[in-house]
Design a protein around this motif. Structure first.
Motif, PDB file in Angstrom:
ATOM      1  N   ARG A 121       0.829  -1.198   0.000  1.00  0.00           N
ATOM      2  CA  ARG A 121       0.000   0.000   0.000  1.00  0.00           C
ATOM      3  C   ARG A 121       0.875   1.264   0.000  1.00  0.00           C
ATOM      4  O   ARG A 121       0.586   2.232  -0.713  1.00  0.00           O
ATOM      5  CB  ARG A 121      -0.938   0.002   1.207  1.00  0.00           C
ATOM      6  CG  ARG A 121      -2.130  -0.933   1.061  1.00  0.00           C
ATOM      7  CD  ARG A 121      -3.151  -0.711   2.148  1.00  0.00           C
ATOM      8  NE  ARG A 121      -2.646  -1.142   3.452  1.00  0.00           N
ATOM      9  CZ  ARG A 121      -2.821  -2.375   3.930  1.00  0.00           C
ATOM     10  NH1 ARG A 121      -3.460  -3.291   3.202  1.00  0.00           N
ATOM     11  NH2 ARG A 121      -2.356  -2.709   5.116  1.00  0.00           N
ATOM     12  N   ARG A 163       2.330   1.839  -3.450  1.00  0.00           N
ATOM     13  CA  ARG A 163       1.361   2.407  -4.391  1.00  0.00           C
ATOM     14  C   ARG A 163       1.185   3.902  -4.146  1.00  0.00           C
ATOM     15  O   ARG A 163       1.083   4.687  -5.098  1.00  0.00           O
ATOM     16  CB  ARG A 163       0.024   1.686  -4.246  1.00  0.00           C
ATOM     17  CG  ARG A 163       0.012   0.303  -4.895  1.00  0.00           C
ATOM     18  CD  ARG A 163      -1.294  -0.400  -4.656  1.00  0.00           C
ATOM     19  NE  ARG A 163      -1.393  -1.645  -5.408  1.00  0.00           N
ATOM     20  CZ  ARG A 163      -2.359  -2.531  -5.253  1.00  0.00           C
ATOM     21  NH1 ARG A 163      -3.307  -2.329  -4.332  1.00  0.00           N
ATOM     22  NH2 ARG A 163      -2.380  -3.623  -5.978  1.00  0.00           N
ATOM     23  N   ARG A 164       1.125   4.293  -2.879  1.00  0.00           N
ATOM     24  CA  ARG A 164       0.981   5.718  -2.565  1.00  0.00           C
ATOM     25  C   ARG A 164       2.145   6.523  -3.121  1.00  0.00           C
ATOM     26  O   ARG A 164       1.979   7.649  -3.575  1.00  0.00           O
ATOM     27  CB  ARG A 164       0.895   5.933  -1.047  1.00  0.00           C
ATOM     28  CG  ARG A 164      -0.415   5.553  -0.416  1.00  0.00           C
ATOM     29  CD  ARG A 164      -0.552   6.177   0.967  1.00  0.00           C
ATOM     30  NE  ARG A 164       0.593   5.915   1.831  1.00  0.00           N
ATOM     31  CZ  ARG A 164       0.706   4.869   2.636  1.00  0.00           C
ATOM     32  NH1 ARG A 164      -0.265   3.960   2.675  1.00  0.00           N
ATOM     33  NH2 ARG A 164       1.774   4.709   3.395  1.00  0.00           N
ATOM     34  N   ARG A 165       3.332   5.941  -3.052  1.00  0.00           N
ATOM     35  CA  ARG A 165       4.533   6.641  -3.489  1.00  0.00           C
ATOM     36  C   ARG A 165       4.829   6.460  -4.972  1.00  0.00           C
ATOM     37  O   ARG A 165       5.787   7.029  -5.492  1.00  0.00           O
ATOM     38  CB  ARG A 165       5.747   6.145  -2.677  1.00  0.00           C
ATOM     39  CG  ARG A 165       5.693   6.490  -1.200  1.00  0.00           C
ATOM     40  CD  ARG A 165       5.702   7.987  -0.999  1.00  0.00           C
ATOM     41  NE  ARG A 165       5.765   8.359   0.407  1.00  0.00           N
ATOM     42  CZ  ARG A 165       5.602   9.597   0.849  1.00  0.00           C
ATOM     43  NH1 ARG A 165       5.336  10.567  -0.014  1.00  0.00           N
ATOM     44  NH2 ARG A 165       5.675   9.867   2.137  1.00  0.00           N
TER      45      ARG A 165
END
Length: 307
Positions: free
Chosen positions: A255, A258-260
């Protein structure tokens, strides 16, 4: 071009690798720009490592020629020669040569062989998949069967690591803006060579690589991800234990990646099973270093298009 040899290049082979004339190679050798040795018959021979160093520096002759002087340009102006096709018998012979150098602890011979293969058009991924990995698997099989001692296995591992350093120096791409990649192995996995191979592969693909280290828990990798904000994370697993806990920690890491906007690559026998791959989803489950190489090139191409 003549068949690839594991030790020295002729003037013609060096010229083809550098994309210049034989006359230039001989002139550079005489001036000391390109290190050379001479045979008993007076013929020049060149170490692949020395040719690679000149290739990386992008050395060329000035145009027009000014008193025979040479200048260095960007390494991007030079590239290895087109791949030399080898027949199955010749490739098998080179693979055996790599194994003999590996088990004999002959770092210089193995380094010369892998750098020569690169100068003759083989990518790092291809060299890893066709020569280094098969040789190391044979070493592992011999050790498990009791035909090789722990000391001999350690010699082979150290020889492979040193040869990888030479290959990395020859293959690394220069550039002012290179995307960052992180490499590591999973917790309780202390196999260094897969991580080093991944790092060299990514460096050759144009990445700056930060080696997070061996036996890295996913929660620690998440912290490193948040700190360095890489474009790609490559995790190796020869052995994968504590699946339930590892899967939970990996989910948090995934997760965060994905954010980065970080691509995640998982490779090695620990991630090979279909059930394991379902629990550890990734942008790429790499079954070879060639796959990693191709994926890294696609990531780099996307970044180049966005810049």
């Amino acid at each position: 071009m003549k068949a690839i040899r594991g030790k020295k290049l002729t003037s013609r082979e060096a010229a083809r690798a550098l994309g210049v004339s034989e006359a230039s190679v001989k002139r550079w050798a005489d001036s000391g720009l390109l290190a050379a040795e001479k045979t008993a018959g007076g013929h020049r021979r060149f170490r692949p490592e020395d040719v690679a160093a000149v290739l990386r520096a992008g050395v060329r002759e000035t145009e027009p020629r000014a008193a025979g002087k040479l200048v260095a340009t960007s390494a991007a102006t030079s590239a290895p020669a087109a791949e030399v096709k080898l027949g199955p018998a010749r490739e098998a012979a080179l693979a055996e040569e790599a194994f003999d150098a590996l088990t004999g602890g002959r770092v210089e011979d193995l380094s010369a062989l892998v750098v020569s293969l690169h100068l003759h058009g083989r990518t790092v991924g291809a060299i890893a998949d066709r020569f280094l990995c098969p040789a190391m698997r044979r070493v592992g099989d011999l050790w498990h069967s009791g035909e090789m001692t722990v000391a001999q296995e350690h010699v082979a591992t150290r020889t492979a690591s040193d040869a990888l350093d030479a290959l990395g120096d020859a293959a690394a791409r220069a550039g002012d803006r290179r995307p960052l990649a992180l490499c590591c192995s999973v917790e309780e996995d202390f196999h260094a060579l897969p991580v080093r191979l991944a790092a060299v592969t990514l460096e050759a693909a144009g990445f700056e690589v930060f080696d997070v280290g061996l036996s890295t828990p996913f929660f620690a990798l998440t912290e490193t991800l948040e700190r360095f904000r890489p474009r790609l994370v490559c995790v190796s697993s020869t052995l994968l234990g504590g699946l339930d806990r590892a899967a939970r920690e990996y989910a948090d890491f995934r997760r965060a990646a994905r954010r980065r906007g970080a691509a995640v690559v998982l490779g090695g026998a620990g991630f090979a099973g279909g059930g394991v791959r379902q629990r550890f989803p990734a942008d790429l489950h790499a079954d070879s270093f060639r796959q990693l190489e191709e994926f890294a090139a696609s990531v780099d191409a996307v970044d180049a298009g966005e810049s």
